[in-house]
Design an enzyme around this catalytic site. Structure first.
Site, PDB file in Angstrom:
ATOM      1  N   GLY A 184       0.761  -1.251   0.000  1.00  8.07           N
ATOM      2  CA  GLY A 184       0.000   0.000   0.000  1.00  8.07           C
ATOM      3  C   GLY A 184       0.786   1.293   0.000  1.00  8.07           C
ATOM      4  O   GLY A 184       0.218   2.349   0.258  1.00  8.07           O
ATOM      5  N   SER A 189       4.126  -6.632   1.017  1.00  6.71           N
ATOM      6  CA  SER A 189       3.096  -6.771  -0.011  1.00  6.71           C
ATOM      7  C   SER A 189       2.136  -7.916   0.315  1.00  6.71           C
ATOM      8  O   SER A 189       2.547  -8.959   0.827  1.00  6.71           O
ATOM      9  CB  SER A 189       3.794  -7.042  -1.338  1.00  6.71           C
ATOM     10  OG  SER A 189       2.908  -7.688  -2.222  1.00  6.71           O
ATOM     11  N   SER A 190       0.865  -7.740  -0.029  1.00 11.28           N
ATOM     12  CA  SER A 190      -0.113  -8.795   0.257  1.00 11.28           C
ATOM     13  C   SER A 190       0.181 -10.072  -0.537  1.00 11.28           C
ATOM     14  O   SER A 190      -0.311 -11.144  -0.202  1.00 11.28           O
ATOM     15  CB  SER A 190      -1.533  -8.298  -0.012  1.00 11.28           C
ATOM     16  OG  SER A 190      -1.578  -7.639  -1.236  1.00 11.28           O
ATOM     17  N   HIS A 246       5.118  -9.411  -9.848  1.00 15.52           N
ATOM     18  CA  HIS A 246       3.679  -9.568 -10.060  1.00 15.52           C
ATOM     19  C   HIS A 246       3.117  -8.208 -10.435  1.00 15.52           C
ATOM     20  O   HIS A 246       3.385  -7.223  -9.761  1.00 15.52           O
ATOM     21  CB  HIS A 246       3.021 -10.093  -8.785  1.00 15.52           C
ATOM     22  CG  HIS A 246       1.527 -10.155  -8.873  1.00 15.52           C
ATOM     23  ND1 HIS A 246       0.873 -10.774  -9.913  1.00 15.52           N
ATOM     24  CD2 HIS A 246       0.548  -9.676  -8.056  1.00 15.52           C
ATOM     25  CE1 HIS A 246      -0.435 -10.674  -9.730  1.00 15.52           C
ATOM     26  NE2 HIS A 246      -0.663 -10.003  -8.615  1.00 15.52           N
ATOM     27  N   HIS A 292      -0.524  -6.211 -12.556  1.00 18.00           N
ATOM     28  CA  HIS A 292      -1.817  -6.403 -13.225  1.00 18.00           C
ATOM     29  C   HIS A 292      -1.756  -5.641 -14.538  1.00 18.00           C
ATOM     30  O   HIS A 292      -2.681  -4.898 -14.875  1.00 18.00           O
ATOM     31  CB  HIS A 292      -2.966  -5.904 -12.344  1.00 18.00           C
ATOM     32  CG  HIS A 292      -3.234  -6.786 -11.158  1.00 18.00           C
ATOM     33  ND1 HIS A 292      -4.396  -6.734 -10.438  1.00 18.00           N
ATOM     34  CD2 HIS A 292      -2.484  -7.762 -10.579  1.00 18.00           C
ATOM     35  CE1 HIS A 292      -4.344  -7.623  -9.443  1.00 18.00           C
ATOM     36  NE2 HIS A 292      -3.197  -8.258  -9.505  1.00 18.00           N
ATOM     37  N   ASP A 339      11.343 -15.403 -29.738  1.00 21.34           N
ATOM     38  CA  ASP A 339      12.666 -14.989 -29.252  1.00 21.34           C
ATOM     39  C   ASP A 339      12.813 -15.285 -27.759  1.00 21.34           C
ATOM     40  O   ASP A 339      13.928 -15.423 -27.257  1.00 21.34           O
ATOM     41  CB  ASP A 339      12.871 -13.479 -29.460  1.00 21.34           C
ATOM     42  CG  ASP A 339      13.215 -13.143 -30.910  1.00 21.34           C
ATOM     43  OD1 ASP A 339      13.701 -14.039 -31.633  1.00 21.34           O
ATOM     44  OD2 ASP A 339      12.991 -11.987 -31.310  1.00 21.34           O
ATOM     45  N   HIS A 354      -6.866 -13.690 -12.701  1.00 24.99           N
ATOM     46  CA  HIS A 354      -6.048 -12.812 -11.884  1.00 24.99           C
ATOM     47  C   HIS A 354      -5.096 -12.027 -12.793  1.00 24.99           C
ATOM     48  O   HIS A 354      -5.554 -11.097 -13.456  1.00 24.99           O
ATOM     49  CB  HIS A 354      -5.346 -13.635 -10.794  1.00 24.99           C
ATOM     50  CG  HIS A 354      -4.601 -12.824  -9.801  1.00 24.99           C
ATOM     51  ND1 HIS A 354      -3.971 -13.378  -8.696  1.00 24.99           N
ATOM     52  CD2 HIS A 354      -4.351 -11.499  -9.733  1.00 24.99           C
ATOM     53  CE1 HIS A 354      -3.401 -12.408  -8.002  1.00 24.99           C
ATOM     54  NE2 HIS A 354      -3.606 -11.277  -8.605  1.00 24.99           N
ATOM     55  N   TYR A 360      22.132 -13.715 -31.816  1.00 26.06           N
ATOM     56  CA  TYR A 360      21.175 -12.626 -31.856  1.00 26.06           C
ATOM     57  C   TYR A 360      21.537 -11.477 -30.934  1.00 26.06           C
ATOM     58  O   TYR A 360      21.940 -11.678 -29.808  1.00 26.06           O
ATOM     59  CB  TYR A 360      19.790 -13.168 -31.460  1.00 26.06           C
ATOM     60  CG  TYR A 360      18.689 -12.154 -31.430  1.00 26.06           C
ATOM     61  CD1 TYR A 360      17.979 -11.837 -32.589  1.00 26.06           C
ATOM     62  CD2 TYR A 360      18.336 -11.529 -30.251  1.00 26.06           C
ATOM     63  CE1 TYR A 360      16.947 -10.925 -32.562  1.00 26.06           C
ATOM     64  CE2 TYR A 360      17.302 -10.607 -30.219  1.00 26.06           C
ATOM     65  CZ  TYR A 360      16.612 -10.314 -31.379  1.00 26.06           C
ATOM     66  OH  TYR A 360      15.601  -9.409 -31.334  1.00 26.06           O
TER      67      TYR A 360
HETATM   68 ZN   LIG Z   1      -2.558  -9.537  -8.032  1.00 28.76          ZN
END
Ligand SMILES: [Zn+2]
Length: 232
Positions: free
Chosen positions: A47, A75-76, A96, A98, A121, A172, A230
């Protein structure tokens, strides 16, 4: 008390990349950085807006998700990070977010098909979408179970976390990892780009075919194979 400055700095730097890369808004998202010798990782506090973060604010947590140092709440999603570090001994960082396009595929509960060489790739397979979690997993220790959902999905599909460093969890959002926190952040940005391109591809041509094997092999090997050449 051991010195955690190096992982706090690494976690801070990597976390600050997320808003810069357009992968998070507000306080969404988290990156962690592990120290294997100490058996702990540094993770973003819960938060706290990105502008207010600093290296000292990164919380130190062990592989059971227990806070070892720091005054803020981690973090949760901390237990998901903990379970992955505990089981995957070769990874050094986890992200992680979103991020919009990868999350859209997760919400649609679809693997992200390998349509082009940008995808090839980095990976030779469709990006797996782990099934949405069961009611008992959700009502149980949710963040801990999310880690198992990720590991079980790779196991079910016979994929190695060393070869595939990204996944989306159904309903999620994405999780990515890597040998270092920077690589995990890189993977997060790659995943978002691949997800965006795949959506556009299906919009332009709903029947767009999967990339053919010869191109998958060629592109992956020129970047990762023993004779890789590459560099863009
Ligand atoms: Zn999440």
């Amino acid at each position: 008390m051991p010195n955690y400055d190096h992982i706090q700095q690494a976690a801070y730097t990597a976390n600050m990349q997320l808003p810069k890369l357009g992968l998070v808004v507000f306080t969404f998202g988290n990156v962690s950085a592990v120290d294997r010798a100490l058996g702990v990782f540094a993770i973003k506090p819960s938060g706290v807006p990105y502008d207010d973060l600093s290296p000292e604010k990164m919380v130190i947590v062990d592989f059971d998700g227990k806070t070892v140092a720091g005054n803020l709440r981690p973090s949760s999603d901390t237990k998901t990070h903990a379970i992955l570090y505990k089981n995957w001994s070769s990874i050094g960082g986890i992200v992680h977010t979103h991020s919009t396009y990868a999350t859209a595929w997760a919400q649609a509960q679809r693997d992200i098909p390998i349509f082009g060489t940008t995808h090839a790739d980095h990976n030779t397979v469709d990006i797996p979408c782990a099934p949405p979690m069961s009611d008992s997993m959700i009502q149980g220790d949710y963040e801990y179970e999310t880690g198992f959902q990720i590991m079980n999905c790779l196991k079910d599909r016979n994929l190695s976390h060393e070869e595939l460093e990204m996944i989306i969890v159904g309903n999620h959002a994405p999780f990515t990892w890597g040998k270092t926190p920077e690589k995990a952040v890189y993977n997060s940005a790659v995943l978002e780009t691949i997800a965006h391109m795949a959506l556009l591809t299906e919009q332009i041509n709903p029947q767009a075919p999967r990339l053919k094997d010869a191109l998958i092999k060629k592109h992956f090997e020129r970047k990762h194979g023993p004779e890789s050449y590459y560099g863009q």
